[in-house]
Design an enzyme around this catalytic site. Structure first.
Site, PDB file in Angstrom:
ATOM      1  N   GLY A   1       0.834  -1.198   0.000  1.00  0.00           N
ATOM      2  CA  GLY A   1       0.000   0.000   0.000  1.00  0.00           C
ATOM      3  C   GLY A   1       0.864   1.241   0.000  1.00  0.00           C
TER       4      GLY A   1
ATOM      5  CD  GLN B   1       3.118   5.762   2.775  1.00  0.00           C
ATOM      6  OE1 GLN B   1       2.191   5.214   2.209  1.00  0.00           O
ATOM      7  NE2 GLN B   1       4.087   5.087   3.356  1.00  0.00           N
TER       8      GLN B   1
ATOM      9  CB  CYS C   1       4.913   2.151   7.515  1.00  0.00           C
ATOM     10  SG  CYS C   1       4.428   3.637   6.632  1.00  0.00           S
ATOM     11  CG  LEU C   2       6.349   1.129   1.541  1.00  0.00           C
ATOM     12  CD1 LEU C   2       5.692   1.495   0.224  1.00  0.00           C
ATOM     13  CD2 LEU C   2       7.427   0.083   1.335  1.00  0.00           C
TER      14      LEU C   2
ATOM     15  CG  HIS D   1      -0.884   1.066   7.206  1.00  0.00           C
ATOM     16  ND1 HIS D   1       0.035   0.584   8.123  1.00  0.00           N
ATOM     17  CD2 HIS D   1      -0.193   1.947   6.424  1.00  0.00           C
ATOM     18  CE1 HIS D   1       1.211   1.174   7.902  1.00  0.00           C
ATOM     19  NE2 HIS D   1       1.102   1.996   6.873  1.00  0.00           N
ATOM     20  CD  GLU D   2      -1.266   2.441   2.706  1.00  0.00           C
ATOM     21  OE1 GLU D   2      -0.832   3.608   2.620  1.00  0.00           O
ATOM     22  OE2 GLU D   2      -0.542   1.480   3.004  1.00  0.00           O
TER      23      GLU D   2
ATOM     24  CG  HIS E   1      -0.026   6.717   5.552  1.00  0.00           C
ATOM     25  ND1 HIS E   1       1.105   7.218   6.158  1.00  0.00           N
ATOM     26  CD2 HIS E   1       0.219   5.403   5.334  1.00  0.00           C
ATOM     27  CE1 HIS E   1       1.985   6.237   6.295  1.00  0.00           C
ATOM     28  NE2 HIS E   1       1.480   5.125   5.812  1.00  0.00           N
TER      29      HIS E   1
END
Ligand code: ZN
Length: 170
Positions: free
Chosen positions: A45, A50, A89-90, A131-132, A135
């Protein structure tokens, strides 16, 4: 186009994200590049903030080969059952911790064609969607981990933040 991923400490991750008024070609292009970026680093994701774009949209590939592009997400319903599952997480590389979240949900969003979609999501899709969506509210998964786990990663987070600020020349 492959975007650079903003890391912990970058203000874009905590910024306010705007709703998208019209799903035009520029939005579609950004979403395509976000998919390319996510796949390039084997993510499941990726949310617009991000990559430094403060708009309410994200992409996900919770099952290989199936892409969902999500614009202006809304939650209609959460399951009562919550489950603990490890997340990463990226934007917070190298940290993996358990987060408790509802197991399934009913959501509404616009797809890349500007169509309103309502659907029920479970398993990985439900988790990645939450999760996204976090963000898009400026929330990171490390904000939601248990206090003990948080203490364990606090030093790592602090040095990550310093590294990010150094990279940004701050
Ligand atoms: Zn993330």
């Amino acid at each position: 186009m492959i975007y650079e991923i903003k890391t912990y400490g970058d203000s874009a991750l905590r910024g306010e994200n705007k709703n998208i008024e019209e799903v035009d070609d520029s939005i579609k292009e950004i979403l395509d590049s976000m998919v390319e970026t996510m796949r390039n680093i084997n993510g499941v994701g990726l949310a617009a903030p991000q990559v430094g774009i403060n708009l309410k949209m994200f992409v996900m590939e919770a099952e290989e080969g199936i892409i969902r592009k999500i614009i202006n997400p809304e939650f209609i319903q959460y399951s009562e059952i919550q489950i603990d599952h490890e997340e990463g997480c990226l934007s917070v590389p190298g940290i993996y911790k358990k987060v408790k979240r509802p197991e399934s949900l009913k959501v509404r969003y616009l797809n890349e064609n500007g169509e309103s979609i309502e659907e029920e999501l479970g398993e990985s899709w439900a988790r990645v969607f939450q999760h996204e969506s976090d963000h898009l509210e400026g929330i990171l998964f490390v904000d939601k981990i248990a206090p003990v786990a948080k203490r364990l990663v606090s030093k790592k987070l602090l040095s990550m933040k310093k590294e990010t600020l150094k990279k940004l020349g701050k």
